[in-house]
Motif scaffolding. Structure first.
Motif, mmCIF file in Angstrom:
data_model
loop_
_atom_site.group_PDB
_atom_site.id
_atom_site.type_symbol
_atom_site.label_atom_id
_atom_site.label_comp_id
_atom_site.label_asym_id
_atom_site.label_seq_id
_atom_site.Cartn_x
_atom_site.Cartn_y
_atom_site.Cartn_z
ATOM 1 N N PRO A 8 -1.380 20.571 -9.782
ATOM 2 C CA PRO A 8 -1.460 22.002 -10.120
ATOM 3 C C PRO A 8 -2.778 22.393 -10.774
ATOM 4 O O PRO A 8 -3.375 23.416 -10.415
ATOM 5 N N LYS A 9 -3.253 21.592 -11.746
ATOM 6 C CA LYS A 9 -4.501 21.910 -12.426
ATOM 7 C C LYS A 9 -5.692 21.765 -11.481
ATOM 8 O O LYS A 9 -6.617 22.572 -11.499
ATOM 9 N N PHE A 10 -5.636 20.725 -10.647
ATOM 10 C CA PHE A 10 -6.737 20.497 -9.712
ATOM 11 C C PHE A 10 -6.825 21.625 -8.688
ATOM 12 O O PHE A 10 -7.908 22.090 -8.343
ATOM 13 N N ALA A 11 -5.658 22.075 -8.216
ATOM 14 C CA ALA A 11 -5.631 23.143 -7.217
ATOM 15 C C ALA A 11 -6.236 24.425 -7.775
ATOM 16 O O ALA A 11 -6.998 25.116 -7.091
ATOM 17 N N GLU A 12 -5.900 24.744 -9.041
ATOM 18 C CA GLU A 12 -6.453 25.953 -9.652
ATOM 19 C C GLU A 12 -7.955 25.828 -9.845
ATOM 20 O O GLU A 12 -8.707 26.778 -9.586
ATOM 21 N N MET A 13 -8.392 24.647 -10.264
ATOM 22 C CA MET A 13 -9.822 24.426 -10.462
ATOM 23 C C MET A 13 -10.575 24.550 -9.140
ATOM 24 O O MET A 13 -11.645 25.167 -9.069
ATOM 25 N N GLU A 48 0.823 -1.204 0.000
ATOM 26 C CA GLU A 48 0.000 0.000 0.000
ATOM 27 C C GLU A 48 0.858 1.255 0.000
ATOM 28 O O GLU A 48 0.561 2.229 -0.691
ATOM 29 N N LEU A 49 1.946 1.211 0.775
ATOM 30 C CA LEU A 49 2.836 2.362 0.852
ATOM 31 C C LEU A 49 3.488 2.642 -0.499
ATOM 32 O O LEU A 49 3.594 3.800 -0.920
ATOM 33 N N MET A 50 3.903 1.581 -1.193
ATOM 34 C CA MET A 50 4.520 1.752 -2.509
ATOM 35 C C MET A 50 3.524 2.360 -3.505
ATOM 36 O O MET A 50 3.890 3.210 -4.312
ATOM 37 N N ILE A 51 2.263 1.891 -3.439
ATOM 38 C CA ILE A 51 1.232 2.429 -4.327
ATOM 39 C C ILE A 51 0.979 3.900 -4.031
ATOM 40 O O ILE A 51 0.873 4.729 -4.943
ATOM 41 N N VAL A 52 0.902 4.241 -2.745
ATOM 42 C CA VAL A 52 0.664 5.626 -2.354
ATOM 43 C C VAL A 52 1.792 6.531 -2.837
ATOM 44 O O VAL A 52 1.553 7.617 -3.384
ATOM 45 N N VAL A 53 3.045 6.084 -2.665
ATOM 46 C CA VAL A 53 4.196 6.880 -3.103
ATOM 47 C C VAL A 53 4.155 7.101 -4.613
ATOM 48 O O VAL A 53 4.408 8.204 -5.108
ATOM 49 N N ALA A 54 3.812 6.027 -5.352
ATOM 50 C CA ALA A 54 3.736 6.153 -6.805
ATOM 51 C C ALA A 54 2.638 7.127 -7.225
ATOM 52 O O ALA A 54 2.839 7.959 -8.116
ATOM 53 N N LEU A 55 1.470 7.026 -6.571
ATOM 54 C CA LEU A 55 0.366 7.919 -6.906
ATOM 55 C C LEU A 55 0.692 9.369 -6.587
ATOM 56 O O LEU A 55 0.346 10.279 -7.339
ATOM 57 N N ILE A 56 1.391 9.573 -5.469
ATOM 58 C CA ILE A 56 1.774 10.936 -5.091
ATOM 59 C C ILE A 56 2.682 11.545 -6.156
ATOM 60 O O ILE A 56 2.555 12.715 -6.522
ATOM 61 N N GLY A 57 3.622 10.733 -6.657
ATOM 62 C CA GLY A 57 4.522 11.219 -7.691
ATOM 63 C C GLY A 57 3.782 11.626 -8.943
ATOM 64 O O GLY A 57 4.077 12.668 -9.544
ATOM 65 N N ILE A 58 2.781 10.817 -9.346
ATOM 66 C CA ILE A 58 2.003 11.134 -10.538
ATOM 67 C C ILE A 58 1.181 12.394 -10.331
ATOM 68 O O ILE A 58 1.155 13.302 -11.177
ATOM 69 N N LEU A 59 0.500 12.448 -9.197
ATOM 70 C CA LEU A 59 -0.351 13.606 -8.923
ATOM 71 C C LEU A 59 0.456 14.894 -8.821
ATOM 72 O O LEU A 59 0.038 15.937 -9.311
ATOM 73 N N ALA A 60 1.620 14.811 -8.186
ATOM 74 C CA ALA A 60 2.435 16.014 -8.001
ATOM 75 C C ALA A 60 2.885 16.604 -9.321
ATOM 76 O O ALA A 60 2.991 17.830 -9.472
ATOM 77 N N SER A 61 3.173 15.750 -10.306
ATOM 78 C CA SER A 61 3.717 16.235 -11.573
ATOM 79 C C SER A 61 2.649 16.599 -12.607
ATOM 80 O O SER A 61 2.903 17.381 -13.518
#
Length: 370
Positions: free
Chosen positions: A254-259, A237-250
């Motif tokens: 940014p687009k979601f925050a502005e929306m 689960e931790l590995m999946i979370v880390v991977a998802l965080i990397g995708i979301l961060a890049s």
């Protein structure tokens, strides 16, 4: 207190099964007078009679004592009834209590008066209110640490953890829990004072007990005790979370925050329009002679604005990093400088309602100029 008010207070204590000595009764009498004197100058609690202060603030605050001994906190006598106040003092004397959003000291200071050995910390973001808290603690000769800050900032800057956190919940349950639970130590208990309008049906667990104080003095009040839950991840689960965080961060964040910021600003602009309309209707009904007399007249659920012109007090939601969502409202005079608290601002002399924020919106306009 005059004899009539003292009688009401003593009757309420009897209904709560709490006994106070003459010194403690006198402390509440001093508290009442000081609260009225300061409230007339800086609007601590809004318009209130002595009876309303006794019932809605003093007795309401003392009602949380019932939750202390039924909350699962490790006491020397786990079956202790809160009727035995002296035993409660003995058991809780070494415990630390944080009152989040204390305002004029509720429920923290009344609890400290009844349980003088408890270690008390009062947290509020209003400088005027924390000035009163320092004054009244000195006047009542009680020890308390007073912090002037927003809860979300205080938890980042403090390493202190508390046995008990208390607050009068005005926001949604999940939001209050998210804000307050980080202050607790591993075995700590969160005690929430909620009204009958609070939606607690959809809570996904964690409520230890619900307590309903006597309706005769506190109708519609419920006290919830909530345990802090520990959470963890498996390695996968931790590995999946880390991977998802990397995708979301890049990509996404940014687009979601502005929306989200655009959405929040649009909602706040609409709510600002509703508030201005409510004030206009009130002014019309007063035949153009008077706007709502202060911020409390607008924010109080039982006040003249919400009982007739407004269904509820909306929150300021800006999506600005410096500010969290809040339905707090402050009084201003014409010409006052903004305090940039990210809340509502109100000028009673002109009926002006605005957003107390010096930042710019997504279009580059100053938010206070909406």
């Amino acid at each position: 207190m005059n004899p009539e008010i003292t009688k009401i207070f003593l009757h309420g204590l009897e209904l709560l099964n709490i006994k106070l000595n003459p010194v403690q009764i006198e402390q509440f009498s001093v508290y009442l007078q000081e609260l009225k004197d300061w409230n007339s100058k800086i609007n601590l609690i809004g318009p209130a009679t002595d009876k309303e202060i006794i019932e809605k603030h003093f007795l309401d605050s003392l009602s949380v004592i019932a939750a202390f001994t039924s909350s699962g906190i490790k006491l020397s006598n786990p079956n202790l009834s809160y009727r035995n106040l002296n035993d409660v003092v003995a058991d809780l004397g070494r415990h630390s209590l944080l009152d989040v959003g204390s305002g004029a000291g509720f429920p923290g200071i009344p609890v400290k008066i009844a349980l003088p050995e408890i270690s008390l910390t009062l947290l509020d973001s209003s400088k005027k209110k924390t000035e009163f808290l320092r004054h009244i603690c000195k006047k009542l000769d009680i020890e308390a640490k007073i912090i002037c800050d927003r809860a979300e900032n205080a938890i980042k800057s403090s390493t202190a953890k508390y046995d008990i956190v208390v607050t009068r919940a005005t926001a949604k349950l999940q939001k209050v829990k998210k804000l307050c639970l980080p202050f607790l130590n591993e075995n700590g208990i969160l005690i929430l004072q909620v009204g009958n309008k609070m939606d607690i049906k959809n809570d996904n667990g964690g409520i230890v007990k619900k307590i309903n104080p006597p309706d005769e003095i506190l109708p519609g009040r419920t006290i919830l005790t909530i345990k802090k839950k520990s959470a963890g991840f498996t390695l996968i689960e931790l590995m999946i979370v880390v991977a998802l965080i990397g995708i979301l961060a890049s990509i996404v964040i940014p687009k979601f925050a502005e929306m989200m910021r655009r959405t929040k600003e649009g909602k706040t602009k609409g709510d600002l329009g509703n508030l201005r309309s409510a004030i206009g209707l009130y002014y019309g009904d007063m035949e153009g002679m008077q706007y709502p007399q202060n911020a409390a007249a607008i924010s109080n659920e039982s006040g003249p604005v919400q009982t007739k012109y407004l269904s509820k007090m909306s929150s300021v939601k800006l999506g600005v990093q410096a500010h969290g969502d809040t339905n707090d409202i402050n009084d201003f005079n014409n010409g006052d400088a903004l305090t940039d608290l990210g809340n509502w601002g109100y000028v009673a002399s002109s009926g002006k309602m605005f957003v107390n924020c010096t930042h710019t919106d997504v279009k580059g306009g100053v938010i206070s100029g909406w």
